[in-house]
Design an enzyme around this catalytic site. Structure first.
Site, PDB file in Angstrom:
ATOM      1  N   GLU A 224       0.871  -1.133  -0.039  1.00  0.00           N
ATOM      2  CA  GLU A 224      -0.130  -0.128   0.081  1.00  0.00           C
ATOM      3  C   GLU A 224       0.974   1.174  -0.067  1.00  0.00           C
ATOM      4  O   GLU A 224       1.533   1.525   1.030  1.00  0.00           O
ATOM      5  CB  GLU A 224      -0.904   0.092   1.300  1.00  0.00           C
ATOM      6  CG  GLU A 224      -1.811  -1.149   1.366  1.00  0.00           C
ATOM      7  CD  GLU A 224      -3.107  -0.962   0.374  1.00  0.00           C
ATOM      8  OE1 GLU A 224      -3.456   0.102   0.050  1.00  0.00           O
ATOM      9  OE2 GLU A 224      -3.676  -2.007  -0.181  1.00  0.00           O
ATOM     10  N   CYS A 258      -2.034   9.444   2.598  1.00  0.00           N
ATOM     11  CA  CYS A 258      -1.823   9.030   1.370  1.00  0.00           C
ATOM     12  C   CYS A 258      -2.750   9.291   0.301  1.00  0.00           C
ATOM     13  O   CYS A 258      -2.195   9.495  -0.934  1.00  0.00           O
ATOM     14  CB  CYS A 258      -1.526   7.484   1.651  1.00  0.00           C
ATOM     15  SG  CYS A 258      -3.279   6.477   1.913  1.00  0.00           S
TER      16      CYS A 258
END
Ligand code: NAD
Length: 486
Positions: A224, A258
């Site tokens: 990720e 993010c």
């Protein structure tokens, strides 16, 4: 720092533990088979739920100490995020684990085919510092629900949260989850062990280290990662609401998210309107002095502060057309960076790498197609955000850009839809999770075929081959179809 280093790891059977013995213990527990029944899995999820609810205050204080997070933001994006993920998983887990029937071709009948999910074994979860609770526990929800044991490595850059996890996990998830605190040496030693899945959240440089280590044991990975998630905006939308939503997604956690909008693309006229509304939206969220707002976070450490303020200073010093729209004030002592909006061009320092801080560049493009070309010419982002009521524009972004997620009208909120897979593509990551996608990630889907020995219809395809068998094979067992060229 409260890190629990190798020489002070938990005592197992009275002997000092090492990373190796911790992983070994997790494997031994898995090998007993105790983790496989639904009841054990649900028990772990409920125990994790109790842990975060019983110690909400402690976790909230830790998140405030590490990142200056407001308790409500800590609930929305960390603690409550986990309880919601657990509730969704507890509700659906039995159904997700139900074996799936698969149809059997006529030539192989009578027979029954199905797939079953089985746990992988021992899972390593490595988390970053920006959502230090959520990004360690959310993957664990999936890993435990899938029947695995877990070794968790929180980020050393969020030491208070890391310590809180090390404090409470053994009381609630003893054996099912072991927390190893520490930094690069500890992670490096962990990566030397054999795991059955490695789930890493963080930057692409370390992602490559993780993948190389995993390759030695052919261990599957989920990565990720991050990158620059763009926004495209045009004149067709309600600019006041759009500005509010962009400001919310960007300046939450002081831009250290993010999936935060990294920069905004738009035509001159759209950006002029947005530039007018964004400062007002920021004021609505954080007041005229965000430095005094409890809702506004701080930069994680001095290095990150120096990096972000350095980029901003370089762009403002260059004569390359950068112009401050609002914000720009900083305070090194408290690692405060004011929510900042700035016009830049595509060559700006801020436009080279993920900003990961509260600075929002606006970049002018001539059209939606130029924005699409701009995005296509760069790494595949974790998310693309489009603010447009033009159906054609929305369709073009859907068809011509690739990204982990594509949101219309709102940044970051796809994380709160548990049925949507969360993950990147290309440089923004490999694999996905959340809800039932986590169960697939942390399980092996095993194929099962059950064919009775009588009648032995297989004899129709055994050698020796005569013309009848040839017909049967070609027509029924392995048929070929000719497609017309159109
Ligand atoms: P970080 O520095 O906390 O690193 C993450 C983990 O990697 C830590 O546990 C750390 O101990 C470990 N690590 C660091 N260096 C290592 C090395 N040399 N060898 C082995 N392990 C090592 O976090 P970060 O990378 O600064 O996190 C920020 C990045 O993460 C941003 O790019 C952001 O976009 C991305 N991110 C992605 C997601 C997502 O869900 N896709 C979520 C959050 C953050």
């Amino acid at each position: 720092m409260n890190a629990q280093h190798l020489d002070t790891l938990p005592q197992i059977n009275g002997a000092p533990s090492t990373v190796e013995t911790t992983v070994d213990q997790a494997r031994q527990l898995f090998n007993t088979g105790v983790t496989k029944p639904l009841a054990w899995r649900l028990q772990q999820l409920k125990a994790m739920n109790s842990m975060v609810l019983d110690h909400t205050e402690d976790f909230t204080a830790a998140l405030a100490a590490d990142l200056g997070k407001h308790p409500s933001e800590a609930w929305l994006t960390e603690i409550g995020f986990i309880t919601a993920e657990i509730a969704h998983t507890v509700k659906h887990l039995e159904a997700w684990l139900t074996p799936r029937k698969v149809s059997v071709p006529l030539a192989l009948q009578p027979a029954q085919a199905s797939t079953v999910l089985e746990p992988l074994g021992v899972v390593l979860v490595i988390a970053p510092w920006n959502y230090p609770l959520q990004l360690l526990l959310a993957p664990m929800v999936g890993a435990l629900a899938a029947g695995n044991t877990v070794v968790g490595k929180p980020s050393e850059l969020a030491p208070a949260t890391s310590a809180a996890l090390a404090r409470w996990v053994p009381d609630y998830l003893d054996g099912a989850v072991t927390i190893i605190e520490g930094g690069v040496p500890e992670t490096t030693e962990l990566l030397e062990q054999r795991f059955d899945h490695i789930f890493y959240t963080g930057n692409g440089r370390v992602g490559r280290i993780v993948m190389a280590a995993a390759a030695k044991n052919l261990t599957p990975v989920t990565l990720e990662l991050g990158g620059k998630s763009p926004v495209y905006i045009d004149d067709t939308v309600d600019m006041i609401t759009a500005a509010r939503r962009i400001a919310w997604g960007k300046f939450m956690n002081a831009g250290q998210t993010c999936v935060a909008p990294d920069y905004v693309l738009g035509t001159d006229s759209a950006l002029a309107k947005l530039a007018k509304e964004l400062p007002l939206a920021i004021e609505e969220l954080y007041g005229t002095e965000p430095a005094h707002s409890l809702a506004y976070g701080r930069i994680i450490n001095d290095d990150a502060f120096a990096r972000i303020t350095g980029l901003l200073a370089k762009d403002l010093a260059d004569d390359a057309g950068s112009a401050l729209v609002s914000g720009g004030r900083t305070d090194a002592a408290t690692r405060y960076i004011e929510p900042t909006v700035i016009h830049v061009d595509a060559q700006a320092h801020l436009m080279q790498d993920e900003i990961f801080g509260p600075v929002l560049p606006l970049v002018t493009v001539a059209s939606a197609q130029e924005a699409i070309n701009f995005i296509q010419g760069r790494d595949k982002p974790l998310a693309v955000y489009v603010f447009s009521d033009d159906k054609g524009v929305r369709q073009d972004f859907t068809e011509q850009t690739t990204s982990g997620a594509l949101n219309f009208g709102v940044p970051a909120a796809h994380l709160f839809v548990p049925g949507l897979p969360f993950g990147g593509v290309g440089e923004s990551g490999i694999g996905s999770y959340h809800g039932h996608h986590s169960i697939e990630t942390f399980s092996h889907r095993k194929a099962i075929l059950d064919k009775p020995l009588a009648p032995d219809t297989m004899s129709l395809i055994y050698p020796p081959f005569g013309s009848l068998k040839k017909q049967v094979i070609k027509r029924f067992v392995a048929p070929a179809k000719k497609f017309r060229k159109d």
